[in-house]
Design a protein around this motif. Sequence first.
Motif, PDB file in Angstrom:
ATOM      1  N   PHE A 102       0.467  -1.161   0.125  1.00  0.00           N
ATOM      2  CA  PHE A 102      -0.180   0.024  -0.130  1.00  0.00           C
ATOM      3  C   PHE A 102       0.772   1.279  -0.186  1.00  0.00           C
ATOM      4  O   PHE A 102       0.657   2.006  -0.875  1.00  0.00           O
ATOM      5  N   HIS A 103       2.169   0.928   0.749  1.00  0.00           N
ATOM      6  CA  HIS A 103       2.580   1.985   0.645  1.00  0.00           C
ATOM      7  C   HIS A 103       4.193   1.912  -0.318  1.00  0.00           C
ATOM      8  O   HIS A 103       4.993   1.279   0.673  1.00  0.00           O
ATOM      9  N   LYS A 104       4.026   1.898  -1.077  1.00  0.00           N
ATOM     10  CA  LYS A 104       6.037   2.134  -1.772  1.00  0.00           C
ATOM     11  C   LYS A 104       6.553   1.998  -1.325  1.00  0.00           C
ATOM     12  O   LYS A 104       7.882   1.125  -1.043  1.00  0.00           O
ATOM     13  N   GLN A 105       6.983   2.818  -0.626  1.00  0.00           N
ATOM     14  CA  GLN A 105       8.330   3.629   0.143  1.00  0.00           C
ATOM     15  C   GLN A 105       8.577   3.229   1.057  1.00  0.00           C
ATOM     16  O   GLN A 105      10.384   2.478   2.323  1.00  0.00           O
ATOM     17  N   LYS A 106       7.589   2.472   2.215  1.00  0.00           N
ATOM     18  CA  LYS A 106       7.417   1.398   3.828  1.00  0.00           C
ATOM     19  C   LYS A 106       8.222   0.534   3.354  1.00  0.00           C
ATOM     20  O   LYS A 106       7.808  -0.154   2.288  1.00  0.00           O
ATOM     21  N   LYS A 107       8.669   0.333   4.845  1.00  0.00           N
ATOM     22  CA  LYS A 107       8.846  -1.200   4.425  1.00  0.00           C
ATOM     23  C   LYS A 107       8.947  -2.052   5.795  1.00  0.00           C
ATOM     24  O   LYS A 107       9.067  -1.265   7.018  1.00  0.00           O
ATOM     25  N   ASP A 108       7.803  -2.680   5.675  1.00  0.00           N
ATOM     26  CA  ASP A 108       7.832  -3.755   6.675  1.00  0.00           C
ATOM     27  C   ASP A 108       8.563  -4.951   7.329  1.00  0.00           C
ATOM     28  O   ASP A 108       9.044  -4.889   6.585  1.00  0.00           O
ATOM     29  N   VAL A 109       8.155  -4.793   8.559  1.00  0.00           N
ATOM     30  CA  VAL A 109       9.685  -5.517   9.882  1.00  0.00           C
ATOM     31  C   VAL A 109       8.107  -7.040   9.753  1.00  0.00           C
ATOM     32  O   VAL A 109       7.267  -6.698  10.231  1.00  0.00           O
ATOM     33  N   VAL A 110       9.042  -8.018   9.437  1.00  0.00           N
ATOM     34  CA  VAL A 110       8.594  -9.303   9.500  1.00  0.00           C
ATOM     35  C   VAL A 110       8.920 -10.071  10.448  1.00  0.00           C
ATOM     36  O   VAL A 110      10.072 -10.570  10.167  1.00  0.00           O
ATOM     37  N   LEU A 111       8.858 -11.273  10.500  1.00  0.00           N
ATOM     38  CA  LEU A 111       9.133 -11.635  10.703  1.00  0.00           C
ATOM     39  C   LEU A 111       9.735 -13.592  11.262  1.00  0.00           C
ATOM     40  O   LEU A 111       8.247 -14.050  10.610  1.00  0.00           O
ATOM     41  N   THR A 112      11.042 -13.821  10.838  1.00  0.00           N
ATOM     42  CA  THR A 112      10.967 -15.543  10.629  1.00  0.00           C
ATOM     43  C   THR A 112      10.251 -16.489  11.369  1.00  0.00           C
ATOM     44  O   THR A 112       9.811 -15.843  12.510  1.00  0.00           O
ATOM     45  N   GLU A 113       9.990 -17.481  10.816  1.00  0.00           N
ATOM     46  CA  GLU A 113       9.763 -18.586  12.241  1.00  0.00           C
ATOM     47  C   GLU A 113      10.834 -18.588  13.326  1.00  0.00           C
ATOM     48  O   GLU A 113       9.926 -18.023  14.367  1.00  0.00           O
TER      49      GLU A 113
END
Length: 141
Positions: free
Chosen positions: A76-87
Amino acid sequence: MEETTRHLSRSVMHIANSYQLYRERALKPFGIGRSDFDILFQLKTHDRPMCLGEIAKRSGKDRALIGRIVVQGNDFHKQKKDVVLTEAGDEAATAVRDVTMAWEHAIAEALGGEVNERLVAALDVVNDTAEHLLEGTERNR
């Protein structure tokens, strides 16, 4: 008054150091550093991808420090990066959350309800004063 203030400062620092040492020892099997505890706690507590800026604000960490963690694009926001957790990250974040909550529960239980409420109110005043002082140093840069 000065002695009380010095005692408060020493106590706050000692408690903060004890808290960090407690978490380091309890989380040693996960091989995560002290700087990652609050980041993982935020991600696990909110249980959703979060952008670097939001994590930085919630955890009081620098965006560059958080940027070392796995990020993915945000549709939704091309300039933003989301932090996600791996397993493995989710497992570590769960441990961080559990250890953190165990510490908080033990402290609250040791204090008791009324003392806990009065202490929280007093610490809110100290925190607000500290923030005000910090803002003053930001303006003087």
